[in-house]
Design a protein around this motif. Structure first.
Motif, PDB file in Angstrom:
ATOM      1  N   LYS A 143       0.828  -1.197   0.000  1.00 54.10           N
ATOM      2  CA  LYS A 143       0.000   0.000   0.000  1.00 54.10           C
ATOM      3  C   LYS A 143       0.874   1.264   0.000  1.00 54.10           C
ATOM      4  O   LYS A 143       0.620   2.195  -0.756  1.00 54.10           O
ATOM      5  CB  LYS A 143      -0.900  -0.034   1.227  1.00 54.10           C
ATOM      6  CG  LYS A 143      -2.019   0.966   1.214  1.00 54.10           C
ATOM      7  CD  LYS A 143      -2.968   0.653   2.368  1.00 54.10           C
ATOM      8  CE  LYS A 143      -3.944   1.786   2.583  1.00 54.10           C
ATOM      9  NZ  LYS A 143      -4.693   1.593   3.824  1.00 54.10           N
ATOM     10  N   TYR A 144       1.885   1.268   0.858  1.00 53.32           N
ATOM     11  CA  TYR A 144       2.785   2.423   0.890  1.00 53.32           C
ATOM     12  C   TYR A 144       3.404   2.664  -0.484  1.00 53.32           C
ATOM     13  O   TYR A 144       3.418   3.776  -1.000  1.00 53.32           O
ATOM     14  CB  TYR A 144       3.918   2.207   1.908  1.00 53.32           C
ATOM     15  CG  TYR A 144       3.563   2.540   3.332  1.00 53.32           C
ATOM     16  CD1 TYR A 144       2.948   3.745   3.664  1.00 53.32           C
ATOM     17  CD2 TYR A 144       3.860   1.657   4.369  1.00 53.32           C
ATOM     18  CE1 TYR A 144       2.633   4.063   4.980  1.00 53.32           C
ATOM     19  CE2 TYR A 144       3.553   1.967   5.692  1.00 53.32           C
ATOM     20  CZ  TYR A 144       2.941   3.164   5.993  1.00 53.32           C
ATOM     21  OH  TYR A 144       2.632   3.485   7.286  1.00 53.32           O
ATOM     22  N   ILE A 145       3.913   1.598  -1.088  1.00 53.80           N
ATOM     23  CA  ILE A 145       4.655   1.760  -2.335  1.00 53.80           C
ATOM     24  C   ILE A 145       3.720   2.060  -3.506  1.00 53.80           C
ATOM     25  O   ILE A 145       3.931   3.013  -4.249  1.00 53.80           O
ATOM     26  CB  ILE A 145       5.501   0.503  -2.626  1.00 53.80           C
ATOM     27  CG1 ILE A 145       6.595   0.374  -1.561  1.00 53.80           C
ATOM     28  CG2 ILE A 145       6.114   0.553  -4.025  1.00 53.80           C
ATOM     29  CD1 ILE A 145       7.378  -0.906  -1.615  1.00 53.80           C
ATOM     30  N   GLN A 148       0.700   5.083  -2.065  1.00 52.60           N
ATOM     31  CA  GLN A 148       1.083   6.339  -1.425  1.00 52.60           C
ATOM     32  C   GLN A 148       2.445   6.859  -1.887  1.00 52.60           C
ATOM     33  O   GLN A 148       2.901   7.877  -1.390  1.00 52.60           O
ATOM     34  CB  GLN A 148       1.046   6.178   0.100  1.00 52.60           C
ATOM     35  CG  GLN A 148      -0.387   5.965   0.620  1.00 52.60           C
ATOM     36  CD  GLN A 148      -0.468   5.846   2.135  1.00 52.60           C
ATOM     37  OE1 GLN A 148      -0.662   4.771   2.681  1.00 52.60           O
ATOM     38  NE2 GLN A 148      -0.323   6.946   2.845  1.00 52.60           N
ATOM     39  N   ASN A 149       3.072   6.124  -2.814  1.00 53.00           N
ATOM     40  CA  ASN A 149       4.387   6.528  -3.333  1.00 53.00           C
ATOM     41  C   ASN A 149       5.406   6.705  -2.213  1.00 53.00           C
ATOM     42  O   ASN A 149       6.228   7.617  -2.242  1.00 53.00           O
ATOM     43  CB  ASN A 149       4.246   7.817  -4.175  1.00 53.00           C
ATOM     44  CG  ASN A 149       5.530   8.149  -4.937  1.00 53.00           C
ATOM     45  OD1 ASN A 149       6.228   7.236  -5.394  1.00 53.00           O
ATOM     46  ND2 ASN A 149       5.849   9.425  -5.054  1.00 53.00           N
ATOM     47  N   LEU A 150       5.338   5.860  -1.197  1.00 51.80           N
ATOM     48  CA  LEU A 150       6.251   5.972  -0.064  1.00 51.80           C
ATOM     49  C   LEU A 150       7.086   4.708   0.040  1.00 51.80           C
ATOM     50  O   LEU A 150       6.560   3.595  -0.026  1.00 51.80           O
ATOM     51  CB  LEU A 150       5.462   6.194   1.237  1.00 51.80           C
ATOM     52  CG  LEU A 150       4.652   7.485   1.313  1.00 51.80           C
ATOM     53  CD1 LEU A 150       3.818   7.522   2.587  1.00 51.80           C
ATOM     54  CD2 LEU A 150       5.551   8.714   1.210  1.00 51.80           C
ATOM     55  N   LYS A 151       8.391   4.903   0.217  1.00 48.15           N
ATOM     56  CA  LYS A 151       9.318   3.775   0.261  1.00 48.15           C
ATOM     57  C   LYS A 151       9.641   3.466   1.728  1.00 48.15           C
ATOM     58  O   LYS A 151      10.271   4.271   2.402  1.00 48.15           O
ATOM     59  CB  LYS A 151      10.579   4.180  -0.505  1.00 48.15           C
ATOM     60  CG  LYS A 151      11.592   3.090  -0.697  1.00 48.15           C
ATOM     61  CD  LYS A 151      12.726   3.621  -1.568  1.00 48.15           C
ATOM     62  CE  LYS A 151      14.051   3.038  -1.123  1.00 48.15           C
ATOM     63  NZ  LYS A 151      15.191   3.724  -1.690  1.00 48.15           N
ATOM     64  N   PRO A 152       9.199   2.309   2.227  1.00 48.96           N
ATOM     65  CA  PRO A 152       9.335   2.050   3.664  1.00 48.96           C
ATOM     66  C   PRO A 152      10.620   1.314   4.031  1.00 48.96           C
ATOM     67  O   PRO A 152      10.735   0.864   5.174  1.00 48.96           O
ATOM     68  CB  PRO A 152       8.114   1.169   3.951  1.00 48.96           C
ATOM     69  CG  PRO A 152       7.897   0.414   2.683  1.00 48.96           C
ATOM     70  CD  PRO A 152       8.404   1.276   1.553  1.00 48.96           C
ATOM     71  N   ALA A 153      11.582   1.177   3.126  1.00 51.43           N
ATOM     72  CA  ALA A 153      12.764   0.368   3.422  1.00 51.43           C
ATOM     73  C   ALA A 153      13.882   0.670   2.446  1.00 51.43           C
ATOM     74  O   ALA A 153      13.650   1.207   1.356  1.00 51.43           O
ATOM     75  CB  ALA A 153      12.406  -1.118   3.315  1.00 51.43           C
TER      76      ALA A 153
ATOM     77  N   ILE B 467       9.693   5.317   9.725  1.00 45.41           N
ATOM     78  CA  ILE B 467       8.790   4.375   9.054  1.00 45.41           C
ATOM     79  C   ILE B 467       9.016   4.437   7.548  1.00 45.41           C
ATOM     80  O   ILE B 467       9.116   3.420   6.879  1.00 45.41           O
ATOM     81  CB  ILE B 467       7.324   4.729   9.395  1.00 45.41           C
ATOM     82  CG1 ILE B 467       7.115   4.583  10.908  1.00 45.41           C
ATOM     83  CG2 ILE B 467       6.346   3.825   8.646  1.00 45.41           C
ATOM     84  CD1 ILE B 467       5.870   5.244  11.407  1.00 45.41           C
ATOM     85  N   SER B 470      11.732   7.515   2.075  1.00 46.68           N
ATOM     86  CA  SER B 470      11.650   8.597   1.084  1.00 46.68           C
ATOM     87  C   SER B 470      10.448   8.316   0.192  1.00 46.68           C
ATOM     88  O   SER B 470       9.740   7.345   0.396  1.00 46.68           O
ATOM     89  CB  SER B 470      12.917   8.603   0.218  1.00 46.68           C
ATOM     90  OG  SER B 470      13.066   7.320  -0.382  1.00 46.68           O
TER      91      SER B 470
END
Lengths: 405, 475
Positions: A143-145, A148-153, B467, B470
């Motif tokens: 879901k993040y990737i 939401q265009n968010l990289k969690p790692a 969390i 980027s």
């Protein structure tokens, strides 16, 4: 505000949208309730392809599969309530829900539960270690990737080789996150063979079978994951420890059917149903991952379609089953769905074997059905079609599997 | 200015108590959030006060604290559920110890207890070990959410003109005239007329900064399982027969309907070691199953965690004035949560007023009541509907497990929550069986919306607990 309707469907994922459409086609007034702001469920974040091969005979992405259903729904008068949370389902067929417009009640004739599943969380596994951030279920990372265009790692280890875990291994790799491996406690992969090939082997991501995470470590954020080999009895093999330096652990360790808020029908752990998707309360039907966990959205949508149809017929008093025959798990069978058969209707039986077979013979007795499955594995659901039958003396059906020499 | 060092339950309640008399109170918390040390990882029990060693400070303050929780609950809008507690005798040798408990209760002046025979016990708690013979039942025992007590206390301080400052780790103290010059790690300096040291695990180290010695603190780890709400196990807190060392491993219903099993009690080396261990978790399982054999550790576990308690060799609270004239509140081990409101009064009414001869007068402008945003699903529907009419977000459920609305979350953020855990402990999001899988990404977004933070700057709790690294791609 009060509503009255023939069929209420709770959960607008693949199963729920298909159920609402089919209930509508079978002449029912339908309300479809979704707790998220947007319909589609997990399809929204599954941007890879491979959906719809059976149901639409097309290779679609998750969002395309959903849009196909949504476009069809838009041509009907099905009332879709998004951002709406069901607080209570009462035995007298009243459904109470809340949304930004207030608290409302629907009086319904039939209900279809298509509430899907949730991911088993790492925290529930009792694996020791530090209290750290950086542990995500595969669905959350996805879901993040994807949404939401968010990289969690920056670097990750995947635990659990279910389909979502495999898909995420590839997804993380493609987004520049170093995937150091996939760890699976069982001696065989949990996901489909095609995903092992397309998501791991194609990218040289190692798969550690018969391995388990024994400890997580880090100061505030995850830093190290300890992994050991597991023997056949489930014990840690001495001196087999590996340490992975990663800042994320992505878990795909199983899905658990969501059955809330219906508390008065039989579950185990998903809703127990008949081949017509009826639960132990005759006005409540259930389909999709809230019954058992299916391999493909195609199966889920097909089940939803069937549940919608019988719910509509039930609402119009056109479907009243006379008897139910119990289907029992015989030898080497892990999962069977449905649990009961109305013999007047045909049945799609979904079976998971409990171990790996070279060549399995699966029997359905006393109906005399025998099918052969090459390389049958617990991770691949086997479908068996059973025609309606009139043999009244049958009280119980048993499904078994054995190796063919 | 009066300075309180430490933003746990004890520091929070002391700051609040002083604030009833003096507006100029500063509370300094070393960590990024309030109530995240000892306050976060304990059993959450309001004890009956019957079994602390007679004559100890623990015994003196526990029962009073228990009684004060009615007022705390009312004034700080905190849930306290007096669900009662049973100490269970499982065999003949333990039966004899029930008499010892009665004797202790008499010496501690606690009268609210009953001895329950087997039948009465099983009427109340049908899922207990079938061997249970008798129980020492204390109806005034209960449970609460300890972190809420700390959070609402500091809210009360802020409401009444005090200041609450986070990320303030005390590193140096200088005496100037009769005042204390307090220097913090971030370079800031404050001057205080009076200092109360309620630094929890670090109270001995903080005392040393003032040139005082208090009994050394040894961190004792307690590991727990949190089990879900789907199965009904027990109605009240279940204790085994206590040993000299600990109250043992318990089964505890939580305020929001789940269950805790634990804790263990093992001394550890580091005051920062909050890790769970294989042996510790195995011990909790074994011991709690002896009390309630139906606990389902294979399917009903929500999470595991560990907390640290500040133990001293004396095994008693140390609350006194040092030669520096700083008040040290140290070694607040079990029953510290229960005693905390009584400790706050002891500090203000006895140590400050009587022993230091500082005359204090109650403020006329003091506001004792602290509101909290209601958990709408627990309110009646009429109230809830009116709330939705005023703010549609009160009708949007974001946390599916604990049914928390967007309005509750937004309120928590507007009240100062900046980390996921701060929102979690304020609203109960991500406490449920999905452990935040469905809601944390939405909470993160809301924190960014409200505060202007970037996703990469939103923390789970402490510094370093990032969390998001980027954006996946820059658009």
């Amino acid at each position: 505000m009060r509503y009255e309707t023939d069929v209420t469907v709770i959960g607008a994922g693949g199963a729920g949208m298909a159920a609402a459409l089919s209930a509508h086609r079978n002449g029912a007034d339908v309300i479809l309730i979704e707790r998220e702001e947007e319909s589609g469920g997990v399809l929204n974040q599954c941007i890879h392809n491979g959906f719809g091969l059976h149901y639409y005979r097309k290779d679609l992405t998750g969002p395309e599969f959903k849009e196909t259903l949504e476009e069809e729904l838009a041509t009907t008068n099905v009332k879709v309530l998004e951002g709406t949370f069901v607080l209570d389902v009462s035995k007298d067929k009243k459904i109470t829900f809340v949304n930004s417009k207030g608290i409302h009640e629907v009086k319904t004739k039939a209900l279809v539960m298509t509430t899907g599943a949730r991911e088993r969380h790492f925290n529930s596994l009792g694996i020791p270690g530090d209290r750290v951030s950086g542990i995500f279920t595969a669905g959350v990372a996805q879901k993040y990737i994807n949404l939401q265009n968010l990289k969690p790692a920056n670097s990750a280890l995947i635990v659990g080789s279910g389909d979502i875990g495999l898909i995420m291994a590839r997804r993380l790799h493609l987004e520049g996150i170093e995937v150091k491996g996939v760890v699976e406690i069982l001696p065989y992969p949990g996901g489909l063979e095609r995903n092992v090939q397309q998501c791991l082997r194609d990218y040289n991501i190692p798969l550690y079978l018969s391995h388990s995470v024994t400890r997580v470590e880090g100061k505030n954020r995850l830093d190290k994951v300890y992994v050991s080999q597991i023997d056949e009895a489930g014990r840690i093999v001495p001196n087999s420890e590996r340490v992975f330096n990663v800042d994320a652990l992505i878990t795909s360790v199983g899905l658990i059917p969501s059955v809330k808020p219906v508390e008065f029908v039989r579950t185990g752990p998903g809703f127990i149903t008949t081949n017509t998707n009826q639960t132990t309360a005759d006005w409540i039907f259930a389909a999709g991952n809230c019954t058992v966990i299916f391999d493909l959205v195609d199966y889920v949508a097909r089940e939803g379609e069937k549940a919608g149809k019988y719910a509509a017929l039930y609402a119009k008093n056109e479907y009243v089953p006379e008897e139910r025959i119990t289907i029992k798990k015989g030898k080497n069978i892990n999962i069977i769905h449905p649990s009961y058969i109305d013999p007047n209707e045909s049945t799609k039986l979904y079976v998971r074997v409990s171990k790996v077979f070279q060549r399995a013979e699966i029997t359905v007795e006393p109906l005399g059905i025998e099918i052969i499955e090459e390389e049958a594995r617990p991770s691949e659901m086997i479908e068996i079609h059973i025609k309606s039958f009139k043999e009244k003396r049958i009280k119980e059906i048993e499904v078994s599997a054995h190796e063919l020499g | 200015m009066i300075a309180v060092i430490g933003g746990g339950i004890v520091g929070g309640l002391i700051a609040r108590e002083i604030n009833k008399y003096i507006e100029d109170v500063y509370l300094f918390e070393a960590k990024n959030s309030i109530g995240t040390g000892i306050t976060k990882g304990n059993s959450g029990i309001i004890h009956g006060g019957y079994d602390d060693p007679p004559g100890s400070l623990r015994a003196q303050l526990c029962y009073i604290g228990n009684q004060l929780y009615d007022e705390i609950s009312r004034e700080l809008s905190i849930e306290v559920r007096r669900i009662g507690s049973h100490v269970i005798a499982l065999d003949e040798s333990e039966l004899a110890k029930i008499n010892e408990l009665e004797e202790k209760a008499a010496k501690n002046n606690v009268k609210e207890y009953r001895i329950l025979e087997r039948n009465d016990l099983f009427d109340m708690e049908p899922n207990l070990n079938a061997d249970a013979l008798m129980s020492f039942y204390c109806p005034i025992a209960g449970v609460t959410e300890p972190w809420k007590v700390a959070m609402q206390s500091v809210k009360s301080v802020e409401l009444n003109g005090g200041k609450v400052l986070k990320n303030k780790k005390l590193v140096e103290v200088k005496r100037k005239d009769n005042k204390f010059e307090l220097s913090f790690e971030d370079g800031s300096v404050y001057t205080a007329d009076l200092v109360i040291n309620a630094a929890g695990l670090y109270a001995d180290e903080v005392a040393r900064l003032f040139g005082d010695e208090v009994p050394a603190i040894f961190p004792v780890k307690g590991e727990y399982f949190l089990l879900g709400k789907d199965v009904k196990y027990v109605n009240s807190v279940i204790f085994p027969m206590p040993s000299e060392l600990t109250k043992g491993c318990l089964v505890i219903p939580t305020v929001d309907g789940g269950y805790l099993a634990g804790p263990t009690a093992h001394e550890v080396k580091s005051k920062q070691d909050f890790s769970t261990t294989r042996d510790g978790l195995a011990e909790v399982k074994e011991k709690s199953l002896r009390l309630v054999p139906s606990l389902d550790f294979s399917r009903n576990v929500v999470k595991t965690f560990a907390g640290l308690r500040p133990e001293s060799r004396e095994k008693d609270f140390y609350i006194d004035i040092g030669k520096s004239s700083v008040i040290h509140v140290s070694g607040i081990r079990s029953p510290g949560l229960t005693a905390a409101p009584a400790i706050a009064r002891y500090v203000v009414e006895y140590l400050i007023q009587e022993k230091l001869h500082i005359n204090l007068e109650k403020r006329k402008d003091y506001i004792s009541h602290v509101e909290k945003i209601p958990h709408f699903v627990d309110t009646d529907y009429g109230y809830w509907v009116r709330a939705i009419e005023q703010d549609p977000e009160a009708g949007e459920i974001v946390c599916f497990c604990n049914e928390v609305t967007k309005r509750e979350i937004r309120e928590a953020i507007r009240n100062g929550a900046r980390t996921i855990d701060e929102v979690k402990f304020a609203t109960r999001i991500s406490f449920g069986e999905c452990q935040g899988s469905f809601c944390v990404s939405k909470i993160l977004k809301m924190i960014c919306e409200e505060t202007g933070l970037e996703p990469k700057d939103v923390l789970q709790n402490e510094k370093g607990s990032w969390i998001i690294d980027s954006e996946v791609r820059t658009i």
